[in-house]
Design a protein around this motif. Structure first.
Motif, PDB file in Angstrom:
ATOM      1  N   PHE A  63       0.859  -1.175   0.000  1.00 15.60           N
ATOM      2  CA  PHE A  63       0.000   0.000   0.000  1.00 15.60           C
ATOM      3  C   PHE A  63       0.899   1.230   0.000  1.00 15.60           C
ATOM      4  O   PHE A  63       1.785   1.369   0.837  1.00 15.60           O
ATOM      5  CB  PHE A  63      -0.921   0.032   1.215  1.00 15.60           C
ATOM      6  N   GLY A  64       0.666   2.114  -0.954  1.00 11.93           N
ATOM      7  CA  GLY A  64       1.488   3.307  -1.079  1.00 11.93           C
ATOM      8  C   GLY A  64       1.403   3.831  -2.488  1.00 11.93           C
ATOM      9  O   GLY A  64       0.512   3.469  -3.252  1.00 11.93           O
ATOM     10  N   SER A  65       2.334   4.654  -2.845  1.00 13.52           N
ATOM     11  CA  SER A  65       2.365   5.222  -4.183  1.00 13.52           C
ATOM     12  C   SER A  65       2.650   4.152  -5.223  1.00 13.52           C
ATOM     13  O   SER A  65       3.527   3.296  -5.035  1.00 13.52           O
ATOM     14  CB  SER A  65       3.441   6.314  -4.278  1.00 13.52           C
ATOM     15  N   LEU A  66       1.922   4.185  -6.315  1.00 12.46           N
ATOM     16  CA  LEU A  66       2.138   3.241  -7.407  1.00 12.46           C
ATOM     17  C   LEU A  66       3.560   3.329  -7.932  1.00 12.46           C
ATOM     18  O   LEU A  66       4.129   2.347  -8.409  1.00 12.46           O
ATOM     19  CB  LEU A  66       1.138   3.540  -8.537  1.00 12.46           C
ATOM     20  N   LEU A  67       4.182   4.492  -7.824  1.00  4.46           N
ATOM     21  CA  LEU A  67       5.541   4.693  -8.326  1.00  4.46           C
ATOM     22  C   LEU A  67       6.587   4.001  -7.453  1.00  4.46           C
ATOM     23  O   LEU A  67       7.738   3.861  -7.867  1.00  4.46           O
ATOM     24  CB  LEU A  67       5.845   6.192  -8.405  1.00  4.46           C
ATOM     25  N   ASP A  68       6.200   3.561  -6.269  1.00  8.34           N
ATOM     26  CA  ASP A  68       7.135   2.887  -5.366  1.00  8.34           C
ATOM     27  C   ASP A  68       7.025   1.374  -5.410  1.00  8.34           C
ATOM     28  O   ASP A  68       7.734   0.675  -4.689  1.00  8.34           O
ATOM     29  CB  ASP A  68       6.897   3.359  -3.920  1.00  8.34           C
ATOM     30  N   VAL A  69       6.154   0.845  -6.252  1.00  9.89           N
ATOM     31  CA  VAL A  69       5.944  -0.596  -6.325  1.00  9.89           C
ATOM     32  C   VAL A  69       7.138  -1.279  -6.984  1.00  9.89           C
ATOM     33  O   VAL A  69       7.622  -0.840  -8.028  1.00  9.89           O
ATOM     34  CB  VAL A  69       4.665  -0.906  -7.127  1.00  9.89           C
ATOM     35  N   THR A  70       7.597  -2.365  -6.377  1.00  7.62           N
ATOM     36  CA  THR A  70       8.695  -3.122  -6.965  1.00  7.62           C
ATOM     37  C   THR A  70       8.168  -4.068  -8.045  1.00  7.62           C
ATOM     38  O   THR A  70       6.975  -4.393  -8.084  1.00  7.62           O
ATOM     39  CB  THR A  70       9.419  -3.955  -5.904  1.00  7.62           C
ATOM     40  N   GLU A  71       9.047  -4.533  -8.890  1.00  6.93           N
ATOM     41  CA  GLU A  71       8.645  -5.452  -9.949  1.00  6.93           C
ATOM     42  C   GLU A  71       8.127  -6.766  -9.366  1.00  6.93           C
ATOM     43  O   GLU A  71       7.191  -7.370  -9.898  1.00  6.93           O
ATOM     44  CB  GLU A  71       9.815  -5.729 -10.888  1.00  6.93           C
ATOM     45  N   GLU A  72       8.731  -7.199  -8.265  1.00  4.24           N
ATOM     46  CA  GLU A  72       8.297  -8.437  -7.615  1.00  4.24           C
ATOM     47  C   GLU A  72       6.856  -8.337  -7.139  1.00  4.24           C
ATOM     48  O   GLU A  72       6.050  -9.254  -7.348  1.00  4.24           O
ATOM     49  CB  GLU A  72       9.215  -8.751  -6.434  1.00  4.24           C
ATOM     50  N   VAL A  73       6.521  -7.212  -6.509  1.00  8.38           N
ATOM     51  CA  VAL A  73       5.157  -7.008  -6.036  1.00  8.38           C
ATOM     52  C   VAL A  73       4.200  -6.908  -7.218  1.00  8.38           C
ATOM     53  O   VAL A  73       3.104  -7.480  -7.200  1.00  8.38           O
ATOM     54  CB  VAL A  73       5.068  -5.741  -5.159  1.00  8.38           C
ATOM     55  N   TRP A  74       4.582  -6.169  -8.235  1.00  2.00           N
ATOM     56  CA  TRP A  74       3.750  -6.020  -9.431  1.00  2.00           C
ATOM     57  C   TRP A  74       3.437  -7.378 -10.055  1.00  2.00           C
ATOM     58  O   TRP A  74       2.292  -7.671 -10.409  1.00  2.00           O
ATOM     59  CB  TRP A  74       4.468  -5.122 -10.433  1.00  2.00           C
ATOM     60  N   ASP A  75       4.475  -8.230 -10.161  1.00  2.00           N
ATOM     61  CA  ASP A  75       4.286  -9.562 -10.739  1.00  2.00           C
ATOM     62  C   ASP A  75       3.329 -10.397  -9.898  1.00  2.00           C
ATOM     63  O   ASP A  75       2.499 -11.135 -10.443  1.00  2.00           O
ATOM     64  CB  ASP A  75       5.632 -10.278 -10.865  1.00  2.00           C
ATOM     65  N   LYS A  76       3.428 -10.287  -8.567  1.00  2.00           N
ATOM     66  CA  LYS A  76       2.559 -11.062  -7.694  1.00  2.00           C
ATOM     67  C   LYS A  76       1.107 -10.631  -7.836  1.00  2.00           C
ATOM     68  O   LYS A  76       0.203 -11.473  -7.921  1.00  2.00           O
ATOM     69  CB  LYS A  76       3.002 -10.917  -6.236  1.00  2.00           C
ATOM     70  N   VAL A  77       0.881  -9.329  -7.873  1.00  2.00           N
ATOM     71  CA  VAL A  77      -0.486  -8.820  -8.021  1.00  2.00           C
ATOM     72  C   VAL A  77      -1.092  -9.280  -9.338  1.00  2.00           C
ATOM     73  O   VAL A  77      -2.243  -9.757  -9.389  1.00  2.00           O
ATOM     74  CB  VAL A  77      -0.509  -7.281  -7.919  1.00  2.00           C
TER      75      VAL A  77
END
Length: 217
Positions: free
Chosen positions: A124-138
Motif C-alpha cells: 500500500f502506497g504510491s504506485l511509483l514505489d511498487v517493486t517489480e516483484e510485487v507487481w508480478d505477484k499482483v
C-alpha cells in the motif's frame, strides 16, 4: 470532480434499482441444481457469496489456501442445511486450479457459476514505489489466475448450455484515487462517500445481478 460525481450518481441509481428489485417476490431456489465455484470463500465477502448462492439452491464448492479454514466454513454452511463442499486451492498454483474445477465436475457433473474472489494486497502506497516483484505477484494472483480459471470452467459451462462468471474487483475502477496516493490494490481503503456495502468491492454480474445487494452485504 464532475466526472467522479457522475460516476457515483450513476452507481447510486443502480444501487437503488437493485434494492427495489431485491425487495420484490422472487421464485424459490432460483439456482436449484446449479453448480458454483467460489474462490477465497471461507471468510468475509467470499463466504457471504457462497452462503447466498447455496441459500438460493446452488451446489457450492468453496475454497481457501488453508485446510482448517475450508473445514470450518464447510461445517458452518452444512450446519445451515446448505449443499456445500470445500477444497484447498491456492489460485496462483495451476495444479490447485485444475483440482478445484475437477472436484466440481466429479461431484456435480459440471460448473455453472464461477465467482473469482481471490486477490492479494501485498503493498500500500504510491504506485511509483511498487517493486517489480510485487507487481508480478499482483498480476499473477489478481489477473492471470482469474483468466486461467475462466479458461478452465468455460468448456464445462458450454456442456451445460452456458454459465456465469463473476469477477470481484475494487471500487477504484469506478472512482480512481489520485495518482500520488493511489494504492496498488485499494480495497482496504474505501471511498467514504460510497454506500457502506459498496465500499470494499464491486461485483460484475451476469444472470446473478438480482443478488447484488445480498452478496455485497
Amino acid at each position: 470532480m464532475h466526472r467522479a460525481g457522475l460516476l457515483l450518481g450513476g452507481w447510486t441509481r443502480a444501487w437503488r434499482w437493485v434494492r427495489m428489485a431485491s425487495s420484490g417476490v422472487t421464485r424459490q431456489n432460483p439456482l436449484a441444481n446449479k453448480v458454483a465455484l467460489v474462490t477465497a470463500s471461507t471468510d468475509g465477502i467470499g463466504f457471504a457469496i457462497a452462503r447466498r448462492l447455496a441459500e438460493d439452491g446452488a451446489h457450492v464448492v468453496i475454497s481457501s489456501r488453508k485446510q482448517e479454514n475450508v473445514d470450518r466454513a464447510v461445517a458452518t454452511l452444512r450446519g445451515e442445511g446448505l449443499s456445500v463442499t470445500g477444497i484447498v486451492c491456492h489460485v496462483g498454483k495451476p495444479e490447485d486450479r485444475e483440482r478445484l474445477v475437477a472436484t466440481a465436475v466429479k461431484l456435480h457433473q459440471g460448473v455453472d457459476i464461477l465467482v473469482s474472489n481471490a486477490a492479494v494486497n501485498p503493498f500500500f502506497g504510491s504506485l511509483l514505489d511498487v517493486t517489480e516483484e510485487v507487481w508480478d505477484k499482483v498480476l499473477s494472483i489478481n489477473v492471470t489466475a482469474t483468466a486461467m480459471l475462466i479458461k478452465a470452467v468455460v468448456p464445462e459451462m458450454e456442456k451445460r448450455g452456458g454459465g456465469s462468471v463473476v469477477i470481484v474487483g475494487s471500487i477504484a475502477g469506478f472512482a480512481p484515487f489520485p495518482v500520488r496516493t493511489y494504492p496498488l490494490y485499494p480495497r482496504l481503503h474505501p471511498i467514504p462517500s460510497t454506500p457502506p456495502t459498496a465500499q470494499r468491492r464491486i461485483l460484475s454480474f451476469d444472470v446473478l445481478s438480482h443478488k447484488t445487494d445480498a452478496l455485497l452485504s
